[in-house]
Design an enzyme around this catalytic site. Structure first.
Site, PDB file in Angstrom:
ATOM      1  N   ILE A   1       0.892  -1.164   0.000  1.00  0.00           N
ATOM      2  CA  ILE A   1       0.000   0.000   0.000  1.00  0.00           C
ATOM      3  C   ILE A   1       0.930   1.214   0.000  1.00  0.00           C
ATOM      4  CG2 ILE A   1      -0.370  -0.136   2.510  1.00  0.00           C
ATOM      5  CD1 ILE A   1      -3.199   0.965   2.053  1.00  0.00           C
ATOM      6  N   TYR A   2       0.942   1.896  -1.119  1.00  0.00           N
ATOM      7  CA  TYR A   2       1.934   2.950  -1.341  1.00  0.00           C
ATOM      8  C   TYR A   2       1.281   4.191  -1.926  1.00  0.00           C
ATOM      9  CZ  TYR A   2       5.960  -0.041  -0.462  1.00  0.00           C
ATOM     10  OH  TYR A   2       6.903  -0.843   0.137  1.00  0.00           O
TER      11      TYR A   2
ATOM     12  N   GLY B  48      -4.111   6.889   1.378  1.00  0.00           N
ATOM     13  CA  GLY B  48      -3.831   5.597   2.002  1.00  0.00           C
ATOM     14  C   GLY B  48      -5.072   5.047   2.695  1.00  0.00           C
TER      15      GLY B  48
ATOM     16  N   ASN C 149       9.902   1.507   9.717  1.00  0.00           N
ATOM     17  CA  ASN C 149       8.988   2.331   8.914  1.00  0.00           C
ATOM     18  C   ASN C 149       7.886   2.866   9.841  1.00  0.00           C
ATOM     19  OD1 ASN C 149       7.342   3.528   7.035  1.00  0.00           O
ATOM     20  ND2 ASN C 149       7.242   1.760   5.664  1.00  0.00           N
TER      21      ASN C 149
ATOM     22  N   TYR D 283      -0.920   1.687  10.367  1.00  0.00           N
ATOM     23  CA  TYR D 283      -1.562   0.390  10.580  1.00  0.00           C
ATOM     24  C   TYR D 283      -2.117   0.267  12.003  1.00  0.00           C
ATOM     25  CZ  TYR D 283       0.616  -1.031   6.190  1.00  0.00           C
ATOM     26  OH  TYR D 283       0.989  -1.125   4.872  1.00  0.00           O
TER      27      TYR D 283
ATOM     28  N   LYS E  79      -3.154   2.632  13.848  1.00  0.00           N
ATOM     29  CA  LYS E  79      -4.358   3.463  13.874  1.00  0.00           C
ATOM     30  C   LYS E  79      -5.548   2.735  13.255  1.00  0.00           C
ATOM     31  CE  LYS E  79      -5.966   7.957  12.489  1.00  0.00           C
ATOM     32  NZ  LYS E  79      -6.389   8.388  13.787  1.00  0.00           N
TER      33      LYS E  79
HETATM   34  C1  LIG Z   1       1.568   4.615   5.090  1.00  0.00           C
HETATM   35  C2  LIG Z   1       0.782   5.338   3.994  1.00  0.00           C
HETATM   36  C3  LIG Z   1       0.199   4.318   3.029  1.00  0.00           C
HETATM   37  C4  LIG Z   1      -0.356   6.158   4.632  1.00  0.00           C
HETATM   38  O1  LIG Z   1      -1.076   6.796   3.598  1.00  0.00           O
HETATM   39  P1  LIG Z   1      -1.475   8.343   3.691  1.00  0.00           P
HETATM   40  O2  LIG Z   1      -2.261   8.658   2.475  1.00  0.00           O
HETATM   41  O3  LIG Z   1      -0.243   9.142   3.901  1.00  0.00           O
HETATM   42  O4  LIG Z   1      -2.343   8.374   5.017  1.00  0.00           O
HETATM   43  P2  LIG Z   1      -3.784   9.057   5.211  1.00  0.00           P
HETATM   44  O5  LIG Z   1      -3.691  10.485   4.834  1.00  0.00           O
HETATM   45  O6  LIG Z   1      -4.803   8.252   4.488  1.00  0.00           O
HETATM   46  O7  LIG Z   1      -3.971   8.920   6.768  1.00  0.00           O
HETATM   47  C5  LIG Z   1      -4.884   8.017   7.306  1.00  0.00           C
HETATM   48  C6  LIG Z   1      -4.855   8.086   8.791  1.00  0.00           C
HETATM   49  O8  LIG Z   1      -3.598   7.616   9.261  1.00  0.00           O
HETATM   50  C7  LIG Z   1      -2.955   8.641  10.023  1.00  0.00           C
HETATM   51  N1  LIG Z   1      -1.548   8.699   9.683  1.00  0.00           N
HETATM   52  C8  LIG Z   1      -0.998   8.756   8.452  1.00  0.00           C
HETATM   53  N2  LIG Z   1       0.334   8.870   8.551  1.00  0.00           N
HETATM   54  C9  LIG Z   1       0.607   8.914   9.883  1.00  0.00           C
HETATM   55  C10 LIG Z   1       1.791   9.058  10.652  1.00  0.00           C
HETATM   56  N3  LIG Z   1       2.989   9.228  10.063  1.00  0.00           N
HETATM   57  N4  LIG Z   1       1.697   9.056  11.993  1.00  0.00           N
HETATM   58  C11 LIG Z   1       0.503   8.938  12.593  1.00  0.00           C
HETATM   59  N5  LIG Z   1      -0.663   8.805  11.938  1.00  0.00           N
HETATM   60  C12 LIG Z   1      -0.601   8.798  10.604  1.00  0.00           C
HETATM   61  C13 LIG Z   1      -3.601   9.935   9.581  1.00  0.00           C
HETATM   62  O9  LIG Z   1      -3.529  10.884  10.604  1.00  0.00           O
HETATM   63  C14 LIG Z   1      -5.008   9.519   9.277  1.00  0.00           C
HETATM   64  O10 LIG Z   1      -5.782   9.506  10.456  1.00  0.00           O
HETATM   65  P3  LIG Z   1      -7.039  10.485  10.627  1.00  0.00           P
HETATM   66  O11 LIG Z   1      -8.051   9.919   9.679  1.00  0.00           O
HETATM   67  O12 LIG Z   1      -7.424  10.327  12.054  1.00  0.00           O
HETATM   68  O13 LIG Z   1      -6.552  11.830  10.257  1.00  0.00           O
HETATM   69  C15 LIG Z   1       1.677   6.355   3.218  1.00  0.00           C
HETATM   70  O14 LIG Z   1       2.236   7.236   4.125  1.00  0.00           O
HETATM   71  C16 LIG Z   1       2.755   5.727   2.374  1.00  0.00           C
HETATM   72  O15 LIG Z   1       2.524   5.382   1.217  1.00  0.00           O
HETATM   73  N6  LIG Z   1       3.968   5.586   2.923  1.00  0.00           N
HETATM   74  C17 LIG Z   1       5.091   5.112   2.157  1.00  0.00           C
HETATM   75  C18 LIG Z   1       4.919   3.691   1.698  1.00  0.00           C
HETATM   76  C19 LIG Z   1       4.839   2.727   2.842  1.00  0.00           C
HETATM   77  O16 LIG Z   1       5.591   2.808   3.790  1.00  0.00           O
HETATM   78  N7  LIG Z   1       3.910   1.774   2.693  1.00  0.00           N
HETATM   79  C20 LIG Z   1       3.738   0.725   3.638  1.00  0.00           C
HETATM   80  C21 LIG Z   1       4.725  -0.318   3.340  1.00  0.00           C
HETATM   81  S1  LIG Z   1       4.460  -1.663   4.433  1.00  0.00           S
END
Ligand SMILES: CC(C)(COP(=O)(O)OP(=O)(O)OC[C@H]1O[C@@H](n2cnc3c(N)ncnc32)[C@H](O)[C@@H]1OP(=O)(O)O)[C@@H](O)C(=O)NCCC(=O)NCCS
Length: 173
Positions: free
Chosen positions: A97-98, A109, A136, A143, A145
């Site tokens: 999930i990226y 995400g 990470n 996750y 959350k």
């Molecule tokens: C992890 C990832 C998929 C999250 O997607 P995102 O679009 O940035 O996250 P969202 O904006 O949808 O956030 C969803 C919820 O998670 C929380 N969240 C997101 N990043 C966070 C962080 N760094 N710390 C704490 N909470 C976080 C948000 O606050 C949000 O909660 P809310 O609805 O209460 O506001 C994204 O950051 C990503 O692609 N990271 C790099 C790739 C990666 O590491 N993938 C996983 C590999 S295992």
């Protein structure tokens, strides 16, 4: 805020998948890996023939997240034998999930995760599991959350580097 549209990807989208797959992986892991290890991983894991096979596997689904008409992120889920480890036959794995860096923090995400949850419920999976690198922290927080808890660890290889992944799972409700 822009709405996020989730669309299932098929083999016709292999080029787009390769481009976003490589870019998001690089953005996430480039600073933590040697150039050579990263280049080898990107070549091998996102090769056109490998991705085409995965797109054609009925036990793997890919979904693209669009913000407007920009491809901003993607999801890969696995069932049955397509899972990278068989923890339980009736489980579903989130393998990838990226979200592109410039679109992170805009609920892309979350929209992809909701899709995974919907598919798990529709297909009567018992739970969802995934592996995430122990360092990470952004993904671990995301996750946690979303209701995941750690239950084990495994080794993930990038080139000649062995890294520890936490295995996490949550039930479907
Ligand atoms: C992890 C990832 C998929 C999250 O997607 P995102 O679009 O940035 O996250 P969202 O904006 O949808 O956030 C969803 C919820 O998670 C929380 N969240 C997101 N990043 C966070 C962080 N760094 N710390 C704490 N909470 C976080 C948000 O606050 C949000 O909660 P809310 O609805 O209460 O506001 C994204 O950051 C990503 O692609 N990271 C790099 C790739 C990666 O590491 N993938 C996983 C590999 S295992």
């Amino acid at each position: 805020m822009n709405t996020v549209k989730i669309i299932q990807a098929g083999y016709a989208e292999v080029q787009d998948l390769q481009t976003i797959g490589r870019q998001t992986f690089k953005e996430t892991f480039a600073e933590h890996n040697s150039d050579q290890n990263l280049a080898d991983y990107l070549d091998e894991s996102f090769a056109t023939n490998k991705l085409t096979k995965e797109l054609n596997n009925p036990d793997s689904n890919f979904y693209f997240a669009y913000v407007g008409n920009v491809l901003a992120g993607y999801l890969k889920i696995n069932f049955g034998d397509a899972q990278t480890e068989i923890i339980e036959e009736s489980a579903m794995e989130i393998e990838r999930i990226y979200v592109l860096k410039e679109f992170q923090g805009q609920k892309v995400g979350q929209a992809l995760f909701q899709k995974a949850l919907d598919v798990a419920a529709e297909t009567s999976c018992s739970h969802i599991w995934l592996g995430v690198w122990e360092k990470n922290h952004k993904a671990l927080n995301f996750y946690r959350k979303n209701g995941f808890e750690e239950f084990d660890q495994h080794i993930f290889r990038i080139g000649d580097d062995e890294q520890t992944d936490f295995l996490m799972k949550r039930t479907i409700q």
